[in-house]
Design an enzyme around this catalytic site. Structure first.
Site, PDB file in Angstrom:
ATOM      1  N   GLU A 127       0.861  -1.196   0.000  1.00  0.00           N
ATOM      2  CA  GLU A 127       0.000   0.000   0.000  1.00  0.00           C
ATOM      3  C   GLU A 127       0.892   1.239   0.000  1.00  0.00           C
ATOM      4  O   GLU A 127       2.084   1.148   0.336  1.00  0.00           O
ATOM      5  CB  GLU A 127      -0.900  -0.010   1.239  1.00  0.00           C
ATOM      6  N   PRO A 128       0.310   2.402  -0.318  1.00  0.00           N
ATOM      7  CA  PRO A 128       1.152   3.612  -0.352  1.00  0.00           C
ATOM      8  C   PRO A 128       1.913   3.834   0.959  1.00  0.00           C
ATOM      9  O   PRO A 128       3.066   4.256   0.946  1.00  0.00           O
ATOM     10  CB  PRO A 128       0.132   4.732  -0.615  1.00  0.00           C
ATOM     11  N   ALA A 130       2.493   1.347   3.249  1.00  0.00           N
ATOM     12  CA  ALA A 130       2.902   0.049   3.810  1.00  0.00           C
ATOM     13  C   ALA A 130       3.652  -0.768   2.777  1.00  0.00           C
ATOM     14  O   ALA A 130       3.062  -1.505   1.979  1.00  0.00           O
ATOM     15  CB  ALA A 130       1.677  -0.728   4.294  1.00  0.00           C
ATOM     16  N   GLY A 131       4.990  -0.602   2.771  1.00  0.00           N
ATOM     17  CA  GLY A 131       5.841  -1.378   1.872  1.00  0.00           C
ATOM     18  C   GLY A 131       6.545  -2.446   2.683  1.00  0.00           C
ATOM     19  O   GLY A 131       5.992  -3.524   2.940  1.00  0.00           O
ATOM     20  N   PHE A 156       1.768  -0.370  -6.632  1.00  0.00           N
ATOM     21  CA  PHE A 156       2.885  -1.120  -7.232  1.00  0.00           C
ATOM     22  C   PHE A 156       2.493  -2.575  -7.518  1.00  0.00           C
ATOM     23  O   PHE A 156       3.315  -3.478  -7.325  1.00  0.00           O
ATOM     24  CB  PHE A 156       4.111  -1.130  -6.307  1.00  0.00           C
ATOM     25  N   ILE A 157       1.270  -2.813  -7.947  1.00  0.00           N
ATOM     26  CA  ILE A 157       0.827  -4.203  -8.134  1.00  0.00           C
ATOM     27  C   ILE A 157       1.162  -4.678  -9.550  1.00  0.00           C
ATOM     28  O   ILE A 157       0.643  -4.147 -10.540  1.00  0.00           O
ATOM     29  CB  ILE A 157      -0.683  -4.347  -7.837  1.00  0.00           C
ATOM     30  N   ARG A 268      35.470  -6.368 -30.104  1.00  0.00           N
ATOM     31  CA  ARG A 268      35.842  -4.954 -30.117  1.00  0.00           C
ATOM     32  C   ARG A 268      37.367  -4.799 -30.053  1.00  0.00           C
ATOM     33  O   ARG A 268      38.008  -5.276 -29.101  1.00  0.00           O
ATOM     34  CB  ARG A 268      35.199  -4.249 -28.911  1.00  0.00           C
ATOM     35  N   GLN A 279      43.748  -7.164 -19.101  1.00  0.00           N
ATOM     36  CA  GLN A 279      43.403  -7.827 -17.843  1.00  0.00           C
ATOM     37  C   GLN A 279      42.230  -7.106 -17.136  1.00  0.00           C
ATOM     38  O   GLN A 279      41.398  -7.749 -16.494  1.00  0.00           O
ATOM     39  CB  GLN A 279      44.631  -7.845 -16.933  1.00  0.00           C
ATOM     40  N   GLU A 363       9.418  -7.675  -3.762  1.00  0.00           N
ATOM     41  CA  GLU A 363       9.313  -8.906  -2.944  1.00  0.00           C
ATOM     42  C   GLU A 363      10.256  -8.815  -1.748  1.00  0.00           C
ATOM     43  O   GLU A 363      10.881  -9.800  -1.345  1.00  0.00           O
ATOM     44  CB  GLU A 363       9.498 -10.156  -3.802  1.00  0.00           C
TER      45      GLU A 363
HETATM   46  C1  LIG Z   1       7.975  -2.621 -10.237  1.00  0.00           C
HETATM   47  C2  LIG Z   1       7.419  -3.040  -8.921  1.00  0.00           C
HETATM   48  C3  LIG Z   1       6.596  -4.154  -8.846  1.00  0.00           C
HETATM   49  C4  LIG Z   1       6.039  -4.524  -7.618  1.00  0.00           C
HETATM   50  N1  LIG Z   1       5.149  -5.571  -7.573  1.00  0.00           N
HETATM   51  C5  LIG Z   1       4.441  -5.794  -6.432  1.00  0.00           C
HETATM   52  C6  LIG Z   1       3.352  -6.735  -6.421  1.00  0.00           C
HETATM   53  O1  LIG Z   1       3.062  -7.406  -7.416  1.00  0.00           O
HETATM   54  N2  LIG Z   1       2.637  -6.880  -5.278  1.00  0.00           N
HETATM   55  C7  LIG Z   1       2.906  -6.155  -4.145  1.00  0.00           C
HETATM   56  O2  LIG Z   1       2.204  -6.327  -3.153  1.00  0.00           O
HETATM   57  N3  LIG Z   1       3.942  -5.259  -4.130  1.00  0.00           N
HETATM   58  C8  LIG Z   1       4.691  -5.054  -5.246  1.00  0.00           C
HETATM   59  N4  LIG Z   1       5.711  -4.125  -5.250  1.00  0.00           N
HETATM   60  C9  LIG Z   1       6.022  -3.385  -4.030  1.00  0.00           C
HETATM   61  C10 LIG Z   1       7.380  -3.733  -3.443  1.00  0.00           C
HETATM   62  O3  LIG Z   1       7.350  -5.022  -2.878  1.00  0.00           O
HETATM   63  C11 LIG Z   1       7.738  -2.624  -2.456  1.00  0.00           C
HETATM   64  O4  LIG Z   1       8.065  -1.482  -3.228  1.00  0.00           O
HETATM   65  C12 LIG Z   1       8.882  -3.007  -1.543  1.00  0.00           C
HETATM   66  O5  LIG Z   1       8.469  -3.981  -0.631  1.00  0.00           O
HETATM   67  C13 LIG Z   1       9.420  -1.807  -0.758  1.00  0.00           C
HETATM   68  O6  LIG Z   1       8.402  -1.050  -0.183  1.00  0.00           O
HETATM   69  P1  LIG Z   1       8.387   0.552  -0.389  1.00  0.00           P
HETATM   70  O7  LIG Z   1       8.540   0.814  -1.839  1.00  0.00           O
HETATM   71  O8  LIG Z   1       7.195   1.087   0.294  1.00  0.00           O
HETATM   72  O9  LIG Z   1       9.707   1.052   0.326  1.00  0.00           O
HETATM   73  P2  LIG Z   1       9.893   1.374   1.887  1.00  0.00           P
HETATM   74  O10 LIG Z   1       9.414   0.234   2.710  1.00  0.00           O
HETATM   75  O11 LIG Z   1       9.339   2.721   2.174  1.00  0.00           O
HETATM   76  O12 LIG Z   1      11.484   1.418   1.986  1.00  0.00           O
HETATM   77  C14 LIG Z   1      12.255   2.550   1.588  1.00  0.00           C
HETATM   78  C15 LIG Z   1      13.707   2.243   1.945  1.00  0.00           C
HETATM   79  O13 LIG Z   1      13.833   2.102   3.366  1.00  0.00           O
HETATM   80  C16 LIG Z   1      14.389   0.823   3.681  1.00  0.00           C
HETATM   81  N5  LIG Z   1      13.805   0.348   4.918  1.00  0.00           N
HETATM   82  C17 LIG Z   1      12.500   0.283   5.282  1.00  0.00           C
HETATM   83  N6  LIG Z   1      12.367  -0.234   6.504  1.00  0.00           N
HETATM   84  C18 LIG Z   1      13.608  -0.545   6.940  1.00  0.00           C
HETATM   85  C19 LIG Z   1      14.137  -1.129   8.131  1.00  0.00           C
HETATM   86  N7  LIG Z   1      13.346  -1.524   9.130  1.00  0.00           N
HETATM   87  N8  LIG Z   1      15.476  -1.283   8.215  1.00  0.00           N
HETATM   88  C20 LIG Z   1      16.296  -0.896   7.218  1.00  0.00           C
HETATM   89  N9  LIG Z   1      15.854  -0.329   6.062  1.00  0.00           N
HETATM   90  C21 LIG Z   1      14.530  -0.168   5.923  1.00  0.00           C
HETATM   91  C22 LIG Z   1      14.038  -0.062   2.497  1.00  0.00           C
HETATM   92  O14 LIG Z   1      14.903  -1.181   2.407  1.00  0.00           O
HETATM   93  C23 LIG Z   1      14.218   0.923   1.354  1.00  0.00           C
HETATM   94  O15 LIG Z   1      15.573   1.043   1.033  1.00  0.00           O
HETATM   95  C24 LIG Z   1       6.331  -3.775  -6.460  1.00  0.00           C
HETATM   96  C25 LIG Z   1       7.178  -2.657  -6.546  1.00  0.00           C
HETATM   97  C26 LIG Z   1       7.700  -2.274  -7.745  1.00  0.00           C
HETATM   98  C27 LIG Z   1       8.561  -1.036  -7.793  1.00  0.00           C
END
Ligand SMILES: Cc1cc2nc3c(=O)[nH]c(=O)nc-3n(C[C@H](O)[C@H](O)[C@H](O)COP(=O)(O)OP(=O)(O)OC[C@H]3O[C@@H](n4cnc5c(N)ncnc54)[C@H](O)[C@@H]3O)c2cc1C
Length: 379
Positions: A127-128, A130-131, A156-157, A268, A279, A363
């Site tokens: 979710e926006p 909840a990643g 991001f689905i 090339r 090397q 993932e």
């Molecule tokens: C092209 C694409 C396809 C996707 N497909 C799917 C899908 O099919 N289904 C689905 O459900 N989701 C999907 N996603 C979502 C994806 O799984 C999330 O983007 C991912 O889990 C990260 O979440 P976020 O983007 O909210 O980043 P955030 O959780 O906000 O993280 C931002 C940064 O902070 C770091 N961070 C966060 N918490 C911590 C912590 N506790 N300790 C250290 N570092 C931390 C993260 O590692 C990252 O570097 C997709 C995303 C993309 C871009």
């Protein structure tokens, strides 16, 4: 200990490589450029049983083991990372979760057309707000008569704009913490289900990614997968399987980076010699080949553990973490080996480098994989 693939696995590798060279490689640059989902290619993948390789035949699949599916993802990704990933998330997560947690009726109604490649699946968790922090999700599912009513916004689905079957996670009892999330099947066309527009991306451009919005979305209460409250465990099982697929995607990218680098560096000529004679270039290729071998071993080992019905969560995270970081590192080197030509559209290494970034993010980010691995090691 036996490092040999079975004859059947070798045969399937040859078949999928031939398929990829004939049907995927020729269109890979075009579908990247136009961010196009190649429906015609997926119809061919379905004909070849690649959309349900490890699903038992009684549920529409090919009845192969998980390692065979992983080899298919690797070989497809070697030609086109988006195609390998779409197969991975459809088979490795959406189909596998229905197989492992769905009841008989759900398997007949939803898994069979998915495993036959007639319907495409999506895994709908992020979710926006909840990643990495899945617990911060806000989407709810409330029982109302014979229906669950879903409300919330996912983002991001993958396959979001084009899926037929959405595997969706929502709170049925937020106060119960991890035991309050549940998992649902939401078919395309359900009232209140609104898939968004495809996001334009840096790489993985032919994979379709969007928001998916649920506004008073009604589904029959029979569409819950497993029991209420089992959702978090189901999501984590999905990640375990999916991460082996992402690791295989990285192996495919690494193999392609190596193939391109070897070919170009022998052709090339600068200072009167092929650049491979330097090397500095040869050592980049040595490191690439070494990390490719390591990534492949980690990936096959995780898939093999899954096939042996042994725990493989830590190994899946290790394979994904190592593969993703190696793919990023070495596709940058592959572009370097190609010099200015590597920076120009149409060169495969340019696409490989853009495609290699996303496995470090989805993932579970590389940081999230380190959390899983250290959590297992420090237990
Ligand atoms: C092209 C694409 C396809 C996707 N497909 C799917 C899908 O099919 N289904 C689905 O459900 N989701 C999907 N996603 C979502 C994806 O799984 C999330 O983007 C991912 O889990 C990260 O979440 P976020 O983007 O909210 O980043 P955030 O959780 O906000 O993280 C931002 C940064 O902070 C770091 N961070 C966060 N918490 C911590 C912590 N506790 N300790 C250290 N570092 C931390 C993260 O590692 C990252 O570097 C997709 C995303 C993309 C871009």
């Amino acid at each position: 200990m036996d490092f040999k693939l079975t004859e059947e696995q070798e045969l399937i590798r040859r078949n999928i490589r031939e398929f990829a060279l004939k049907h995927v490689e020729p269109i890979a640059a075009e579908i990247d450029e136009n961010s196009r989902h190649p429906a015609e290619l997926f119809a061919k993948l379905a004909e070849g049983d690649w959309m349900g390789m490890p699903i038992p035949q009684q549920y529409g699949g090919a009845g192969a083991d998980y390692l065979t599916h992983i080899i298919a993802v690797e070989e497809l990704s070697r030609s086109c990372s988006s195609t390998g990933f779409t197969v991975s998330i459809h088979v490795g997560i959406a189909c596998m979760l229905l197989l492992l947690f769905g009841n008989e009726e759900q398997k007949k109604k939803y898994l069979v057309p998915m495993a036959k490649g007639k319907h495409l699946g999506a895994f709908v968790l992020t979710e926006p707000g909840a990643g990495t922090d899945v617990m911060a999700a806000t989407t709810t599912a409330v029982l109302n008569g014979n229906d669950y009513v879903l409300n919330g916004t996912k983002t991001f689905i993958s396959n979001g704009p084009i899926a037929d079957t959405y595997i969706v996670f929502a709170w049925t009892d937020k106060s119960a913490g991890r035991k309050g999330m549940s998992c649902f099947i939401v078919p395309k066309g359900s009232p209140g289900l609104k898939p968004g527009e495809h996001f334009k991306k840096m790489g993985l451009r032919s994979s379709q990614t969007s928001e998916v919005v649920f506004k008073d979305c009604r589904i029959p209460k029979e569409n819950i997968i497993g029991q209420p409250g089992q959702g978090m465990g189901i999501a984590m099982t999905g990640f375990d399987h999916g991460r082996v697929g992402i690791a295989a995607q990285c192996v495919g990218i690494l193999q392609a980076a190596l193939d391109e680098s070897v070919k170009y560096s022998k052709e090339r000529v600068q200072f009167g010699n092929p650049i491979a004679r330097n090397q500095a270039i040869a050592w980049m290729i040595a490191d690439m080949a070494t990390d490719l071998a390591a990534a492949r071993f980690l990936t096959y080992h995780a898939a093999w553990l899954k096939d042996q019905k042994q725990p493989f969560s830590k190994e899946a995270s290790m394979a994904k973490l190592f593969g993703a970081e190696a793919a990023m590192r070495h596709t940058i080197k592959a572009v370097q080996i190609h010099g200015g030509y590597g920076y120009i559209k149409g060169q495969k290494v340019e696409r490989l480098m853009r495609d290699a970034k996303i496995p470090e993010i989805y993932e579970g980010t590389s940081e999230a994989q380190r959390m899983v691995i250290s959590g297992n090691v420090l237990r």
